[in-house]
Design an enzyme around this catalytic site. Structure first.
Site, PDB file in Angstrom:
ATOM      1  N   LYS A  42     -53.528  21.050  41.817  1.00 33.10           N
ATOM      2  CA  LYS A  42     -52.814  19.889  42.369  1.00 33.10           C
ATOM      3  C   LYS A  42     -51.352  20.216  42.645  1.00 33.10           C
ATOM      4  O   LYS A  42     -50.811  19.879  43.699  1.00 33.10           O
ATOM      5  CB  LYS A  42     -52.881  18.714  41.375  1.00 33.10           C
ATOM      6  CG  LYS A  42     -54.283  18.244  41.073  1.00 33.10           C
ATOM      7  CD  LYS A  42     -54.304  17.183  39.987  1.00 33.10           C
ATOM      8  CE  LYS A  42     -53.983  17.672  38.611  1.00 33.10           C
ATOM      9  NZ  LYS A  42     -55.002  18.533  37.980  1.00 33.10           N
TER      10      LYS A  42
ATOM     11  N   GLY B 157     -50.096  20.452  33.306  1.00 34.85           N
ATOM     12  CA  GLY B 157     -49.411  21.712  33.601  1.00 34.85           C
ATOM     13  C   GLY B 157     -49.682  22.033  35.054  1.00 34.85           C
ATOM     14  O   GLY B 157     -50.807  22.392  35.405  1.00 34.85           O
ATOM     15  N   HIS B 158     -48.699  21.804  35.897  1.00 36.03           N
ATOM     16  CA  HIS B 158     -48.887  21.983  37.343  1.00 36.03           C
ATOM     17  C   HIS B 158     -48.101  23.214  37.794  1.00 36.03           C
ATOM     18  O   HIS B 158     -46.878  23.261  37.675  1.00 36.03           O
ATOM     19  CB  HIS B 158     -48.432  20.728  38.095  1.00 36.03           C
ATOM     20  CG  HIS B 158     -49.270  19.529  37.780  1.00 36.03           C
ATOM     21  ND1 HIS B 158     -49.044  18.294  38.308  1.00 36.03           N
ATOM     22  CD2 HIS B 158     -50.363  19.389  36.976  1.00 36.03           C
ATOM     23  CE1 HIS B 158     -49.950  17.442  37.852  1.00 36.03           C
ATOM     24  NE2 HIS B 158     -50.752  18.088  37.039  1.00 36.03           N
TER      25      HIS B 158
ATOM     26  N   GLN C  40     -54.230  15.602  35.331  1.00 38.28           N
ATOM     27  CA  GLN C  40     -55.588  15.741  34.810  1.00 38.28           C
ATOM     28  C   GLN C  40     -56.582  15.678  35.993  1.00 38.28           C
ATOM     29  O   GLN C  40     -56.184  15.925  37.121  1.00 38.28           O
ATOM     30  CB  GLN C  40     -55.926  14.674  33.743  1.00 38.28           C
ATOM     31  CG  GLN C  40     -55.192  14.875  32.428  1.00 38.28           C
ATOM     32  CD  GLN C  40     -53.722  14.475  32.475  1.00 38.28           C
ATOM     33  OE1 GLN C  40     -53.396  13.358  32.838  1.00 38.28           O
ATOM     34  NE2 GLN C  40     -52.841  15.376  32.114  1.00 38.28           N
TER      35      GLN C  40
ATOM     36  N   ASP D 271     -56.622  21.003  36.397  1.00 38.57           N
ATOM     37  CA  ASP D 271     -56.242  22.364  36.790  1.00 38.57           C
ATOM     38  C   ASP D 271     -56.875  22.799  38.111  1.00 38.57           C
ATOM     39  O   ASP D 271     -57.152  23.986  38.329  1.00 38.57           O
ATOM     40  CB  ASP D 271     -56.609  23.369  35.680  1.00 38.57           C
ATOM     41  CG  ASP D 271     -55.981  22.998  34.363  1.00 38.57           C
ATOM     42  OD1 ASP D 271     -54.891  22.410  34.382  1.00 38.57           O
ATOM     43  OD2 ASP D 271     -56.578  23.296  33.315  1.00 38.57           O
TER      44      ASP D 271
HETATM   45  P1  GDP Z   1     -53.006  21.772  38.371  1.00 38.50           P
HETATM   46  O1  GDP Z   1     -52.902  21.340  36.945  1.00 38.50           O
HETATM   47  O2  GDP Z   1     -54.095  21.056  39.095  1.00 38.50           O
HETATM   48  O3  GDP Z   1     -51.693  21.712  39.113  1.00 38.50           O
HETATM   49  O4  GDP Z   1     -53.452  23.305  38.331  1.00 38.50           O
HETATM   50  P2  GDP Z   1     -52.881  24.450  37.342  1.00 38.50           P
HETATM   51  O5  GDP Z   1     -51.539  24.842  37.799  1.00 38.50           O
HETATM   52  O6  GDP Z   1     -53.046  24.042  35.930  1.00 38.50           O
HETATM   53  O7  GDP Z   1     -53.954  25.584  37.567  1.00 38.50           O
HETATM   54  C1  GDP Z   1     -54.197  26.123  38.815  1.00 38.50           C
HETATM   55  C2  GDP Z   1     -53.929  27.633  38.733  1.00 38.50           C
HETATM   56  O8  GDP Z   1     -54.471  28.257  39.864  1.00 38.50           O
HETATM   57  C3  GDP Z   1     -52.463  27.971  38.748  1.00 38.50           C
HETATM   58  O9  GDP Z   1     -52.246  29.143  38.016  1.00 38.50           O
HETATM   59  C4  GDP Z   1     -52.163  28.204  40.232  1.00 38.50           C
HETATM   60  O10 GDP Z   1     -51.051  29.060  40.445  1.00 38.50           O
HETATM   61  C5  GDP Z   1     -53.439  28.864  40.660  1.00 38.50           C
HETATM   62  N1  GDP Z   1     -53.868  28.632  42.045  1.00 38.50           N
HETATM   63  C6  GDP Z   1     -53.732  27.516  42.812  1.00 38.50           C
HETATM   64  N2  GDP Z   1     -54.365  27.684  43.990  1.00 38.50           N
HETATM   65  C7  GDP Z   1     -54.905  28.925  43.960  1.00 38.50           C
HETATM   66  C8  GDP Z   1     -55.706  29.681  44.871  1.00 38.50           C
HETATM   67  O11 GDP Z   1     -56.080  29.231  45.945  1.00 38.50           O
HETATM   68  N3  GDP Z   1     -56.070  30.936  44.477  1.00 38.50           N
HETATM   69  C9  GDP Z   1     -55.717  31.468  43.284  1.00 38.50           C
HETATM   70  N4  GDP Z   1     -56.125  32.697  43.000  1.00 38.50           N
HETATM   71  N5  GDP Z   1     -54.956  30.782  42.412  1.00 38.50           N
HETATM   72  C10 GDP Z   1     -54.589  29.530  42.732  1.00 38.50           C
HETATM   73  P1  IMO Z   2     -53.492  19.002  34.576  1.00 36.64           P
HETATM   74  O1  IMO Z   2     -52.651  17.864  35.109  1.00 36.64           O
HETATM   75  C1  IMO Z   2     -56.807  20.315  32.114  1.00 36.64           C
HETATM   76  C2  IMO Z   2     -57.720  17.935  28.566  1.00 36.64           C
HETATM   77  C3  IMO Z   2     -57.493  18.561  27.203  1.00 36.64           C
HETATM   78  C4  IMO Z   2     -58.531  17.836  26.384  1.00 36.64           C
HETATM   79  C5  IMO Z   2     -58.519  16.436  26.987  1.00 36.64           C
HETATM   80  C6  IMO Z   2     -57.633  15.455  26.240  1.00 36.64           C
HETATM   81  O2  IMO Z   2     -52.760  20.266  34.402  1.00 36.64           O
HETATM   82  O3  IMO Z   2     -54.746  19.121  35.377  1.00 36.64           O
HETATM   83  P2  IMO Z   2     -55.014  15.128  25.853  1.00 36.64           P
HETATM   84  O4  IMO Z   2     -53.925  16.127  25.611  1.00 36.64           O
HETATM   85  O5  IMO Z   2     -54.848  14.320  27.090  1.00 36.64           O
HETATM   86  O6  IMO Z   2     -55.304  14.303  24.645  1.00 36.64           O
HETATM   87  O7  IMO Z   2     -56.353  16.038  26.057  1.00 36.64           O
HETATM   88  O8  IMO Z   2     -58.038  16.583  28.307  1.00 36.64           O
HETATM   89  N1  IMO Z   2     -56.536  17.937  29.457  1.00 36.64           N
HETATM   90  C7  IMO Z   2     -56.420  18.728  30.525  1.00 36.64           C
HETATM   91  N2  IMO Z   2     -57.234  19.700  30.988  1.00 36.64           N
HETATM   92  N3  IMO Z   2     -55.704  19.988  32.775  1.00 36.64           N
HETATM   93  C8  IMO Z   2     -54.899  18.995  32.358  1.00 36.64           C
HETATM   94  O9  IMO Z   2     -53.863  18.530  33.091  1.00 36.64           O
HETATM   95  C9  IMO Z   2     -55.218  18.349  31.142  1.00 36.64           C
HETATM   96  N4  IMO Z   2     -54.643  17.352  30.414  1.00 36.64           N
HETATM   97  C10 IMO Z   2     -55.460  17.118  29.398  1.00 36.64           C
HETATM   98  O10 IMO Z   2     -57.706  19.948  27.237  1.00 36.64           O
HETATM   99  O11 IMO Z   2     -59.804  18.381  26.626  1.00 36.64           O
HETATM  100 MG    MG Z   3     -52.960  22.185  35.037  1.00 40.93          MG
END
Ligand code: GDP
Ligand code: IMO
Ligand code: MG
Length: 424
Positions: free
Chosen positions: A15, A39-40, A223, A12
């Site tokens: 990416k 979850g991107h 991840q 998270d």
């Molecule tokens: P990913 O899994 O690495 O793609 O990241 P996620 O989407 O799970 O989580 C990142 C969260 O931060 C999302 O809700 C994005 O919309 C948000 N986000 C990304 N870059 C920024 C930033 O620079 N500032 C803020 N406030 N939110 C951001």
């Molecule tokens: P993105 O791509 C954050 C965490 C889960 C758990 C562990 C194992 O959005 O960064 P799994 O479902 O793979 O058996 O879970 O890894 N986890 C993540 N945490 N972002 C993710 O993906 C994750 N995918 C799995 O919360 O601790």
């Molecule tokens: Mg994510």
């Protein structure tokens, strides 16, 4: 060349946002591992989109998106994702290709995930319950079902044999999991029709030809490196190789073809699920980070644990991945804090260490912090690097010196546009 973009913390990091921002520089965006656990989030013109299995280049009309062999695909989840994008007129047949060698997550994999977690009790991983661990278990155990199997006669027999095995396994685990197999199977078979409309490819042949033709490929990690099966905080990890080495086995391209490795990190740290987290905050500061950063999982909606940036851990993951440039996300979230801190060493069983140790249990690692001056200005409207506060630039300069890798991009908000390039 294949450039790589991956997360350096526990996932998270942002990416999805950066892949979407950089996608225009590439012909192909490819996912190499993970599955529906990812979850991107992309924010385009104020509208939020969350992708799970589809690569984050899908909103760019001329870019091909490929799901590589290292990914595990849940057809039910993928169908929902495709249906959710119905308004965008995306030609999925042309723009979303799937490797035949990618493994399939069956409904019973999800059930085994749930049963295993329940059986673990307090020691549970905190899985997203998307069936990831059991699907990779079957892959490594040589029992898996692959995308290409759907093209072969008799695939239903293969499916049935695996499901029967899973049902026996569920009996052995012997915890009370409620499910209606008929309903789960009806949903699964229905989703296969959507899946079969997509183009299946021999990914490794496709990528190597693309490289010979001079195409530019970006490999999108899911991840984060601290969730890597080998180098993460085992056993509190996911079941795939989330690090740069995973690109080669997850796409079928030779390691020597890997070019830039961009490492994405938040200006602080979050973690969702169980497991060690040395800089975790349990106080109001942590709560403020969670609130300002809207720190809820994009896949499960669970609250994310929050804490200060951990430079010991960051240096560890930069080294393992051979990161060539850094991207710092969510800098705007730290605006207005009284003071900023980052862990620069650990107190480990009465010793001060600067490496990420084998054994991080609660209590045996205490972060040693360096303090930084905070910045008060709201960064979300900043468009040029010259407008960034001096104290933020000092924080960045310290990180660059500690890690010995330049910070190329600073993100100041979730939108595509809230992205500042520090170095060309
Ligand atoms: P990913 O899994 O690495 O793609 O990241 P996620 O989407 O799970 O989580 C990142 C969260 O931060 C999302 O809700 C994005 O919309 C948000 N986000 C990304 N870059 C920024 C930033 O620079 N500032 C803020 N406030 N939110 C951001
Ligand atoms: P993105 O791509 C954050 C965490 C889960 C758990 C562990 C194992 O959005 O960064 P799994 O479902 O793979 O058996 O879970 O890894 N986890 C993540 N945490 N972002 C993710 O993906 C994750 N995918 C799995 O919360 O601790
Ligand atoms: Mg994510």
């Amino acid at each position: 060349m294949v450039d790589v973009l991956l997360g350096l913390q526990w996932g998270d990091e942002g990416k999805g946002k950066i892949v979407d921002v950089l996608a225009g520089n590439y012909d192909i965006i490819a996912r190499f591992q993970g599955g529906a656990n990812a979850g991107h989030t992309l924010v385009i013109d104020g509208k939020k989109h969350v992708l799970h299995t589809i690569p984050s280049g899908i909103f760019h009309p001329d870019i091909i998106n490929v799901i590589g062999n290292g990914v595990v695909i849940d057809p039910v989840s993928l169908k929902k994702e495709i249906d959710g994008l119905a308004d965008f007129n995306i030609d999925f047949k042309k723009r979303l290709l799937i490797s035949r060698k990618a493994h399939v997550t069956l409904p019973t994999h999800r059930l085994i995930d749930a049963a295993s977690e329940t059986a673990k009790g307090k020691a549970k991983i905190g899985s997203t319950l998307k069936g990831i661990g059991p699907t990779y278990m079957d892959k490594a155990g040589r029992n898996g079902f692959r995308i290409g199997d759907f093209e072969l006669p008799g695939w239903k027999d293969k499916y049935r044999a695996l499901v029967d095995k899973h049902l026996k396994l569920l009996d052995c685990i012997n915890v009370d999991i409620q499910f209606d197999l008929d309903e789960l199977e009806a949903e699964f078979f229905n989703s296969i029709d959507t899946l079969k409309k997509l183009k299946f490819i021999d990914g490794e042949i496709y990528f190597n030809k693309a490289l010979k033709d001079g195409k530019k490929i970006l490999a999108e990690g899911a991840q984060g490196s601290l969730l890597d099966i080998n180098f993460g905080t085992y056993p509190y990890v996911t079941s795939s190789t989330t690090t740069a080495a995973g690109v080669s086995i997850g796409l079928g391209i030779p390691p020597k073809q890997i070019g830039k490795v961009s490492g994405v990190f938040k200006a602080y740290t979050t973690r969702v699920g169980s497991g060690p987290f040395p800089t975790e905050l349990f106080d109001e500061t942590g709560q403020l980070m969670a609130k300002k950063g809207h720190e809820f999982g994009a896949t499960t909606g669970r609250p994310r644990r929050c804490g200060w940036l951990d430079l010991v851990a960051l240096k560890y993951t930069v080294d393992i991945n051979g990161v060539t440039e850094l991207m710092m996300m969510k800098s705007d979230v730290l605006s207005g804090f009284e003071q900023i801190k980052a862990a620069t060493s650990y107190k480990y069983f009465d010793q001060e260490i600067q490496h990420f140790p084998f054994n991080i249990d609660e209590g045996n690692v205490q972060p040693v912090y360096t303090d930084f001056k905070s910045w008060q200005a709201d960064l979300t409207g900043v468009t040029k690097k010259e407008q960034l506060p001096k104290t933020l630039m000092q924080y960045i300069a310290y990180i660059e010196e500690y890690i010995s890798v330049p910070v190329k991009i600073v993100s100041v908000g979730p939108d595509r546009k809230q992205t500042i390039e520090l170095k060309a």
